[in-house]
Motif scaffolding. Structure first.
Motif, PDB file in Angstrom:
ATOM      1  N   PHE A 141      34.606  46.392  36.866  1.00 48.55           N
ATOM      2  CA  PHE A 141      35.645  45.382  37.018  1.00 48.55           C
ATOM      3  C   PHE A 141      35.200  44.144  36.259  1.00 48.55           C
ATOM      4  O   PHE A 141      34.004  43.903  36.074  1.00 48.55           O
ATOM      5  CB  PHE A 141      35.838  45.047  38.502  1.00 48.55           C
ATOM      6  CG  PHE A 141      36.531  46.137  39.271  1.00 48.55           C
ATOM      7  CD1 PHE A 141      37.890  46.103  39.480  1.00 48.55           C
ATOM      8  CD2 PHE A 141      35.816  47.203  39.787  1.00 48.55           C
ATOM      9  CE1 PHE A 141      38.532  47.105  40.185  1.00 48.55           C
ATOM     10  CE2 PHE A 141      36.441  48.217  40.492  1.00 48.55           C
ATOM     11  CZ  PHE A 141      37.802  48.166  40.691  1.00 48.55           C
TER      12      PHE A 141
ATOM     13  N   GLU B 159      29.239  49.391  44.973  1.00 49.50           N
ATOM     14  CA  GLU B 159      29.969  50.188  45.955  1.00 49.50           C
ATOM     15  C   GLU B 159      29.752  51.632  45.525  1.00 49.50           C
ATOM     16  O   GLU B 159      29.735  51.925  44.329  1.00 49.50           O
ATOM     17  CB  GLU B 159      31.466  49.881  45.923  1.00 49.50           C
ATOM     18  CG  GLU B 159      31.844  48.548  46.499  1.00 49.50           C
ATOM     19  CD  GLU B 159      33.353  48.322  46.468  1.00 49.50           C
ATOM     20  OE1 GLU B 159      34.125  49.278  46.734  1.00 49.50           O
ATOM     21  OE2 GLU B 159      33.750  47.202  46.154  1.00 49.50           O
TER      22      GLU B 159
ATOM     23  N   GLU C 258      31.934  43.299  39.536  1.00 51.53           N
ATOM     24  CA  GLU C 258      31.898  44.297  40.599  1.00 51.53           C
ATOM     25  C   GLU C 258      31.659  45.647  39.939  1.00 51.53           C
ATOM     26  O   GLU C 258      32.265  45.972  38.931  1.00 51.53           O
ATOM     27  CB  GLU C 258      33.214  44.314  41.381  1.00 51.53           C
ATOM     28  CG  GLU C 258      33.409  43.068  42.207  1.00 51.53           C
ATOM     29  CD  GLU C 258      34.769  43.044  42.861  1.00 51.53           C
ATOM     30  OE1 GLU C 258      34.808  43.091  44.093  1.00 51.53           O
ATOM     31  OE2 GLU C 258      35.760  42.993  42.128  1.00 51.53           O
TER      32      GLU C 258
ATOM     33  N   LYS D 232      42.388  47.171  46.957  1.00 47.52           N
ATOM     34  CA  LYS D 232      41.276  46.516  47.662  1.00 47.52           C
ATOM     35  C   LYS D 232      40.654  45.420  46.802  1.00 47.52           C
ATOM     36  O   LYS D 232      40.242  44.387  47.308  1.00 47.52           O
ATOM     37  CB  LYS D 232      40.208  47.554  48.036  1.00 47.52           C
ATOM     38  CG  LYS D 232      38.956  46.957  48.639  1.00 47.52           C
ATOM     39  CD  LYS D 232      37.887  47.984  48.876  1.00 47.52           C
ATOM     40  CE  LYS D 232      36.636  47.263  49.373  1.00 47.52           C
ATOM     41  NZ  LYS D 232      35.476  48.076  49.356  1.00 47.52           N
ATOM     42  N   HIS D 233      40.605  45.647  45.497  1.00 47.44           N
ATOM     43  CA  HIS D 233      39.971  44.688  44.599  1.00 47.44           C
ATOM     44  C   HIS D 233      40.973  43.759  43.903  1.00 47.44           C
ATOM     45  O   HIS D 233      40.618  43.062  42.943  1.00 47.44           O
ATOM     46  CB  HIS D 233      39.133  45.440  43.548  1.00 47.44           C
ATOM     47  CG  HIS D 233      37.886  46.020  44.145  1.00 47.44           C
ATOM     48  ND1 HIS D 233      36.725  45.303  44.299  1.00 47.44           N
ATOM     49  CD2 HIS D 233      37.642  47.238  44.692  1.00 47.44           C
ATOM     50  CE1 HIS D 233      35.812  46.053  44.883  1.00 47.44           C
ATOM     51  NE2 HIS D 233      36.347  47.231  45.127  1.00 47.44           N
TER      52      HIS D 233
END
Length: 159
Positions: free
Chosen positions: A80, A124, A84, A152-153
């Protein structure tokens, strides 16, 4: 070379990095780009197969003086734009069994310990069983996973 040709060339090279002996990995990769890409366009995070995390500058920075990761190669790394990092693993029986295909608790414990370490390093980690990608439900499973993950992101579809 126009942009679409560059994209197709990169897609082809990345696809070639996936083993023909791993249909589940190829399926996830193909569905990500053939279905999800059109929906998210330029907002789509980078999905890189067969990544050695030690070569990710983010990992090197996070690990600093600590020891290297026990498992270096990951099936997929999803990047990302805001640093992330998401590891996606598709597990075949070699992840949890010995050469005789019998459950190997020690091997499984090493795998989950490595996952904990990755999480502590800021990643994650999402695991799939390779058998989840067999049959007609694979496409729906993969699409739903990525849509839920993007939601979610905070990544929304284009348009």
């Amino acid at each position: 070379m126009p942009s679409i040709e560059v994209e197709r060339s990169l897609y082809k090279r990345l696809l070639e990095s996936l083993s023909p002996q791993s249909p589940p990995e190829r399926k996830l990769f193909n569905i990500f780009f053939s279905l999800i890409r059109d929906e998210y366009g330029s907002k789509l995070p980078a999905l890189i197969p067969q990544v050695y995390l030690h070569y990710d500058p983010y990992t090197i920075r996070e690990l600093k003086h600590r020891s290297i990761l026990s498992r270096q190669r990951m099936d997929f790394l999803l990047l990302f734009s805001n640093h992330e990092r998401i590891v996606i693993e598709i597990d075949g029986k070699q992840h949890y069994s010995d050469e005789n295909e019998k459950a190997n608790p020690k091997k499984y414990a090493e795998m989950v310990a490595a996952d904990r370490y990755l999480r502590l390093a800021g990643y994650e980690v999402y695991r799939f069983g390779g058998s989840e990608f067999q049959g007609d439900n694979a496409k729906t499973l993969i699409e739903s996973f990525f849509r839920d993950l993007f939601k979610k992101h905070g990544i929304s579809a284009k348009g």
